[in-house]
Write a protein that holds these residues in place. Structure first.
Motif, PDB file in Angstrom:
ATOM      1  N   GLU A 147       0.865  -1.175   0.000  1.00  0.00           N
ATOM      2  CA  GLU A 147       0.000   0.000   0.000  1.00  0.00           C
ATOM      3  C   GLU A 147       0.899   1.222   0.000  1.00  0.00           C
ATOM      4  O   GLU A 147       2.108   1.119   0.247  1.00  0.00           O
ATOM      5  CB  GLU A 147      -0.910   0.037   1.239  1.00  0.00           C
ATOM      6  CG  GLU A 147      -1.848  -1.141   1.380  1.00  0.00           C
ATOM      7  CD  GLU A 147      -2.743  -1.009   2.601  1.00  0.00           C
ATOM      8  OE1 GLU A 147      -3.368   0.077   2.764  1.00  0.00           O
ATOM      9  OE2 GLU A 147      -2.813  -1.963   3.400  1.00  0.00           O
TER      10      GLU A 147
ATOM     11  N   ASN B  50      -1.126   7.043   6.219  1.00  0.00           N
ATOM     12  CA  ASN B  50      -1.700   5.779   5.750  1.00  0.00           C
ATOM     13  C   ASN B  50      -1.367   4.626   6.695  1.00  0.00           C
ATOM     14  O   ASN B  50      -2.189   3.732   6.920  1.00  0.00           O
ATOM     15  CB  ASN B  50      -1.207   5.457   4.342  1.00  0.00           C
ATOM     16  CG  ASN B  50      -1.812   6.383   3.306  1.00  0.00           C
ATOM     17  OD1 ASN B  50      -2.789   7.076   3.578  1.00  0.00           O
ATOM     18  ND2 ASN B  50      -1.227   6.404   2.123  1.00  0.00           N
TER      19      ASN B  50
ATOM     20  N   ARG C  25      -0.812  -4.914   6.084  1.00  0.00           N
ATOM     21  CA  ARG C  25      -1.774  -4.414   7.063  1.00  0.00           C
ATOM     22  C   ARG C  25      -2.179  -5.499   8.079  1.00  0.00           C
ATOM     23  O   ARG C  25      -2.238  -5.247   9.293  1.00  0.00           O
ATOM     24  CB  ARG C  25      -2.998  -3.901   6.306  1.00  0.00           C
ATOM     25  CG  ARG C  25      -4.178  -3.510   7.142  1.00  0.00           C
ATOM     26  CD  ARG C  25      -5.357  -3.184   6.232  1.00  0.00           C
ATOM     27  NE  ARG C  25      -5.081  -2.013   5.406  1.00  0.00           N
ATOM     28  CZ  ARG C  25      -5.773  -0.877   5.469  1.00  0.00           C
ATOM     29  NH1 ARG C  25      -6.769  -0.758   6.326  1.00  0.00           N
ATOM     30  NH2 ARG C  25      -5.481   0.120   4.689  1.00  0.00           N
TER      31      ARG C  25
END
Length: 510
Positions: free
Chosen positions: A293, A299, A375
């Motif tokens: 990502e 973020n 993540r």
């Protein structure tokens, strides 16, 4: 004159660093004459450290520190100090023992040239240990080539040099798994112990006319291994018992030639164990990277905070206290943390072994940069770190909410108690770390930082601190190679303590 050291399978130089750093009344007792390493990046690290040692204590030039901080290149440093660089190249030899490209005759000549007329010298080193490790054996148990793997028998290169050159003292290190390793149903350790005691029997090309034998000693109990009398476990050195902030258990053999009548000292136990937080808490706080990502502080934080709204926290596996603690740390996390770099400015202030680790000329931290994680792993790391903080234990897979379990075929098997149930292992802040191994180069799952707000695995510099490498010890190569070098090394501060024992043997024989 300092006693020459020949270092085989040197890696980045942890064992040799301890010996070369040992001083008696301010005078160096040992000097690395030759260190041999086959890995090109580990050799670069070894060579740079050899360059550093060309200068008197605390007199390395400012350009060395400029190299560590990235201001000048390695080539520019070596060009400016060409004599010292040439000496370093002679000391650190990029060669593979047993390879067709480096004949035994070539190796023997290099050793003879290094030792010269000196009768007092020391052979040190640890043959590559992957084939002996418990994890390596588990992963290759169905591999038909395992029994013939040359890594089983690389110690024979060490043995050959022992037989051909007859040092009065040697130190050999390897993994604890060698005690139970077998090849063709024969015990590896029993064979190694016998061969090291009488090396001429295993090396027929050596001079058989002059007898040669070695008495083997443990560094943790006062008893010579005359007839294989020492239980194998007594050769295991538990590093955390000797002031190393890491539960590293390794087999270390001290060999003394039979014509020397001396009984060595043993390692002195530390008064208390060193917890991980004393070793790394002064390093700058960093955030992990966000992989697959867009990686930015904002973020990264948003990805982690998504855990707060996840159904994972609603599962019964998460107690109310743990749920509250996780949400609290999420609310207090910052997107201002940086990821670090190969040099981060700051003032090192370790809370143990200060004079060993610190260098006042170094205005920062080398090799202190984080890896990236997906993540889902960030969620697992935060959960695991906060679980460990609250429960005072690192979680096993059965403690994880089902939504946070990894999508692996053998997860169910692991949960029921099979191997790798602890594949997400938090380093507990008030205890020594678990063993820093070369596996740290693969992923960070076994090396999760105890601070959940940083939500990451250990950096190379943190791993190096746990291995007790001085802060001015720079690891060359990409990050994966740096981790591998650190994980394969002997803790230099432990090697320093071994050097003290060896030095006393030479004094007794003088």
């Amino acid at each position: 004159m300092p006693i020459p050291i020949i270092d085989l399978f040197a890696g980045p130089g942890g064992l040799g660093e301890g010996f070369s750093a040992f001083r008696h009344q301010g005078i160096a007792v040992f000097k690395i004459g030759l260190s041999i390493e086959k890995d090109p990046l580990a050799h670069q690290t070894l060579e740079l450290r050899a360059f550093f040692r060309q200068f008197p204590d605390k007199q390395a030039p400012s350009e060395y520190y400029q190299r560590l901080s990235g201001l000048i290149s390695r080539e520019a440093l070596f060009e400016k100090f060409s004599d010292e660089a040439e000496n370093a190249r002679r000391e650190a030899w990029h060669a593979e023992l047993g390879s067709k490209n480096f004949s035994s005759e070539t190796v023997d000549k290099r050793i003879r040239d290094t030792i010269g007329q000196s009768k007092d010298w020391v052979l040190i080193g640890g043959p590559p240990c992957q084939a002996y490790s418990l994890v390596g054996r588990s992963r290759r148990k169905n591999d038909p080539t395992f029994a013939s793997d040359e890594k089983h028998l690389l110690y024979q290169q060490y043995l050959r040099i022992l037989a051909m050159h007859r040092p009065p003292v040697f130190v050999m290190e390897n993994v604890k798994g060698m005690l139970s390793a077998t090849v063709n149903e024969a015990g590896i350790f029993q064979k190694i112990r016998g061969d090291l005691s009488e090396p001429l029997k295993a090396v027929p090309e050596a001079n058989q006319a002059v007898p040669l034998g070695y008495k083997l000693f443990s560094l943790v109990c006062n008893q010579p291994d005359l007839l294989g009398e020492i239980p194998p476990q007594n050769f295991v050195v538990r590093a955390e018992e000797y002031g190393i902030p890491q539960a590293r258990h390794r087999v270390i053999l001290l060999g003394i030639r039979s014509d020397w009548p001396h009984i060595p000292d043993i390692l002195r136990r530390a008064k208390k164990q060193i917890p991980i937080e004393k070793a790394i808490s002064d390093l700058p706080r960093l955030r992990s990277g966000l992989s697959k990502e867009d990686d930015s502080g904002e973020n990264w934080l948003a990805a982690i905070r998504a855990l707060a709204g996840s159904s994972a926290l609603a599962e019964s596996a998460v107690t109310p206290a743990l749920r509250w603690a996780i949400k609290k740390v999420l609310s207090n996390m910052s997107d201002k943390l940086q990821r670090g770099s190969e040099f981060v400015t700051g003032t090192p202030a370790p809370k143990f072994a200060k004079t060993w680790l610190r260098d006042p000329k170094l205005k920062g931290f080398c090799n202190h940069v984080t890896r990236g994680h997906i993540r889902e792993d960030l969620h697992r790391y935060l959960f695991a770190a906060q679980f460990a903080r609250l429960m005072n234990q690192t979680p096993s897979l059965e403690h994880f909410p089902s939504e946070l379990l990894p999508d692996h075929e053998n997860v169910d098997e692991a949960i029921t108690g099979a191997m790798f149930n602890d594949r997400f292992r938090v380093q507990r802040r008030r205890r020594p770390s678990t063993t820093i191994t070369s596996h740290i180069s693969k992923d960070g799952h076994y090396f999760i930082h105890y601070d959940p707000a940083q939500c990451r695995s250990l950096t190379v510099r943190e791993a190096a601190r746990l291995q007790t490498f001085p802060d001015n010890y720079f690891f060359e190569g990409p990050r994966t190679a740096q981790y591998h070098q650190v994980g394969n090394a002997v803790p230099p501060l432990l090697a320093y303590q071994i050097a003290r024992i060896v030095a006393r043997l030479f004094v007794a024989n003088s």
